[in-house]
Design a protein around this motif. Structure first.
Motif, PDB file in Angstrom:
ATOM      1  N   ALA A 258       0.826  -1.205   0.000  1.00 36.31           N
ATOM      2  CA  ALA A 258       0.000   0.000   0.000  1.00 36.31           C
ATOM      3  C   ALA A 258       0.862   1.258   0.000  1.00 36.31           C
ATOM      4  CB  ALA A 258      -0.923   0.001   1.223  1.00 36.31           C
ATOM      5  N   TYR A 259       2.010   1.199   0.660  1.00 36.00           N
ATOM      6  CA  TYR A 259       2.920   2.341   0.693  1.00 36.00           C
ATOM      7  C   TYR A 259       3.488   2.639  -0.705  1.00 36.00           C
ATOM      8  CZ  TYR A 259       7.099   5.127   1.645  1.00 36.00           C
ATOM      9  OH  TYR A 259       8.061   6.098   1.621  1.00 36.00           O
ATOM     10  N   PHE A 260       3.934   1.578  -1.382  1.00 38.27           N
ATOM     11  CA  PHE A 260       4.575   1.771  -2.681  1.00 38.27           C
ATOM     12  C   PHE A 260       3.577   1.956  -3.826  1.00 38.27           C
ATOM     13  CE2 PHE A 260       8.150  -0.253  -0.429  1.00 38.27           C
ATOM     14  CZ  PHE A 260       9.155   0.659  -0.751  1.00 38.27           C
ATOM     15  N   ILE A 261       2.415   1.282  -3.746  1.00 37.37           N
ATOM     16  CA  ILE A 261       1.447   1.337  -4.853  1.00 37.37           C
ATOM     17  C   ILE A 261       0.433   2.460  -4.668  1.00 37.37           C
ATOM     18  CG2 ILE A 261      -0.366   0.056  -6.095  1.00 37.37           C
ATOM     19  CD1 ILE A 261       1.159  -2.515  -5.363  1.00 37.37           C
ATOM     20  N   LEU A 262      -0.075   2.603  -3.426  1.00 37.79           N
ATOM     21  CA  LEU A 262      -1.132   3.581  -3.165  1.00 37.79           C
ATOM     22  C   LEU A 262      -0.625   4.847  -2.486  1.00 37.79           C
ATOM     23  CD1 LEU A 262      -3.814   1.064  -1.799  1.00 37.79           C
ATOM     24  CD2 LEU A 262      -3.587   1.906  -4.143  1.00 37.79           C
ATOM     25  N   GLY A 263       0.614   4.820  -2.017  1.00 41.68           N
ATOM     26  CA  GLY A 263       1.151   5.983  -1.317  1.00 41.68           C
ATOM     27  C   GLY A 263       0.596   6.145   0.080  1.00 41.68           C
ATOM     28  N   GLU A 264       0.059   5.067   0.677  1.00 41.51           N
ATOM     29  CA  GLU A 264      -0.492   5.129   2.030  1.00 41.51           C
ATOM     30  C   GLU A 264       0.637   5.103   3.055  1.00 41.51           C
ATOM     31  OE1 GLU A 264      -3.403   2.309   3.210  1.00 41.51           O
ATOM     32  OE2 GLU A 264      -4.948   3.082   1.861  1.00 41.51           O
ATOM     33  N   MET A 265       0.637   6.079   3.941  1.00 44.39           N
ATOM     34  CA  MET A 265       1.627   6.121   5.013  1.00 44.39           C
ATOM     35  C   MET A 265       1.129   5.277   6.193  1.00 44.39           C
ATOM     36  SD  MET A 265       3.836   7.981   3.558  1.00 44.39           S
ATOM     37  CE  MET A 265       4.995   8.261   4.904  1.00 44.39           C
ATOM     38  N   VAL A 266       2.057   4.761   6.967  1.00 40.12           N
ATOM     39  CA  VAL A 266       1.709   3.976   8.155  1.00 40.12           C
ATOM     40  C   VAL A 266       2.031   4.812   9.377  1.00 40.12           C
ATOM     41  CG1 VAL A 266       2.080   1.832   9.414  1.00 40.12           C
ATOM     42  CG2 VAL A 266       2.245   1.846   6.917  1.00 40.12           C
ATOM     43  N   SER A 267       1.029   5.001  10.243  1.00 41.03           N
ATOM     44  CA  SER A 267       1.221   5.840  11.426  1.00 41.03           C
ATOM     45  C   SER A 267       1.949   5.067  12.527  1.00 41.03           C
ATOM     46  CB  SER A 267      -0.128   6.316  11.962  1.00 41.03           C
ATOM     47  OG  SER A 267      -0.874   5.215  12.468  1.00 41.03           O
TER      48      SER A 267
END
Length: 300
Positions: A258-267
């Motif tokens: 999700a970080y690499f494909i969707l750009g979602e950051m993890v809190s």
């Protein structure tokens, strides 16, 4: 001992990545949750049909009335598991949703305790407390972000409970049927349930752009058929504990993708809570008495 043609850990790794892709594909779709779930199951059924009809159709005769009822209930629970989990991804992150859905082993033990009166060991209770603590950390962090993220977490937890109910109703039927036959029947009931759900909700079966159909097909091919097939192949060569532990790292793979494909950051709260959940579940599934035998076992 018969040697596998490829080291079992390689298919297991591919299997974990395959099931982790599920949340990514769902995030990429624009269709309603029920529609996405319907086409995932429908395409799975269509892809399985040639194998089932050619090699497994006679097994249908083994089912009695109770088996059909339990299979139907299992299919209904599976359908609503997908609806709620896919819907949760509209509100919360891939990391939070997949971690909370991974709590399934604890729901399973709660179900067997209340419905089958199975005793809970101290190890199970400790694992449960640790994992639940982790889920609370995730939920608190998401609540700090927004109320809708917390709502998504709640949907993911309910989806987790539903997949447990699906497994509990199906476990007795599964003992008498091959994996292909059982899966085909339950997927069939799930597809029918989703079909009527879409009609009742007034959602659209189409038309959709080509990209959307691609995501539907990939959901059927990669997480459903490839991922679980690889796990079922690997279990011949390795302990079931290895599979159980490997699946626990699905949220890690999903968060990275999700970080690499969707750009979602993890809190920070997701990292902390997710780590606590995985630690609790690892403690739960690890059999320390057989830890030296966890790599390979004799094939039957």
């Amino acid at each position: 001992m018969e040697k596998p043609t490829i080291h079992p850990y390689i298919p297991i790794l591919i299997g974990v990545i395959s099931v982790a892709m599920s949340a990514i594909f769902v995030k990429m779709t624009t269709a309603d949750a029920g529609v996405t779930a319907f086409y995932r199951m429908l395409f799975s059924i269509l892809l399985m049909s040639p194998v089932f009809l050619y090699s497994y159709l006679p097994e249908i005769k083994k089912l009695n009335r109770r088996d059909w009822v339990f299979s139907a209930i299992a299919g209904i629970f599976l359908a609503f598991h997908f609806i709620l989990w896919f819907e949760s991804l509209n509100y919360t992150s891939v990391a939070s949703s997949t971690v909370l859905v991974t709590l399934q082993p604890l729901f399973a033990f709660a179900g067997t305790y209340f419905f089958f009166k199975e005793r809970l060991s101290a190890k199970t209770l400790i694992s449960g407390i640790v994992a639940i603590t982790g889920s609370v950390v995730i939920a608190y962090g998401d609540f700090q972000v927004s109320g809708s993220a917390l709502f998504g977490d709640i949907l993911a937890l309910i989806a987790c409970a539903l997949i447990t109910a699906y497994l509990l109703f199906g476990q007795d039927v599964r003992k008498r049927l091959s994996l292909v036959t059982y899966t085909f029947i339950v997927y069939g009931f799930s597809t029918v349930t989703l079909f009527f759900y879409i009609i009742a909700k007034g959602e659209s079966f189409g038309p959709y752009p080509k990209e959307e159909w691609m995501w539907f097909l990939l959901l059927a091919l990669i997480p459903n058929l490839l991922g679980h097939t690889l796990f079922n192949w690997a279990v011949k060569w390795v302990s079931t504990n290895v599979i159980s532990i490997a699946i626990l790292f699905e949220p890690v793979g999903a968060a990275i993708l999700a970080y690499f494909i969707l750009g979602e950051m993890v809190s920070k709260s997701q990292i902390a809570g997710g780590s606590i959940v995985i630690a609790g579940l690892l403690f739960f599934v690890t059999d320390y008495k057989r830890i030296r035998k966890i790599f390979f076992r004799k094939s039957s």
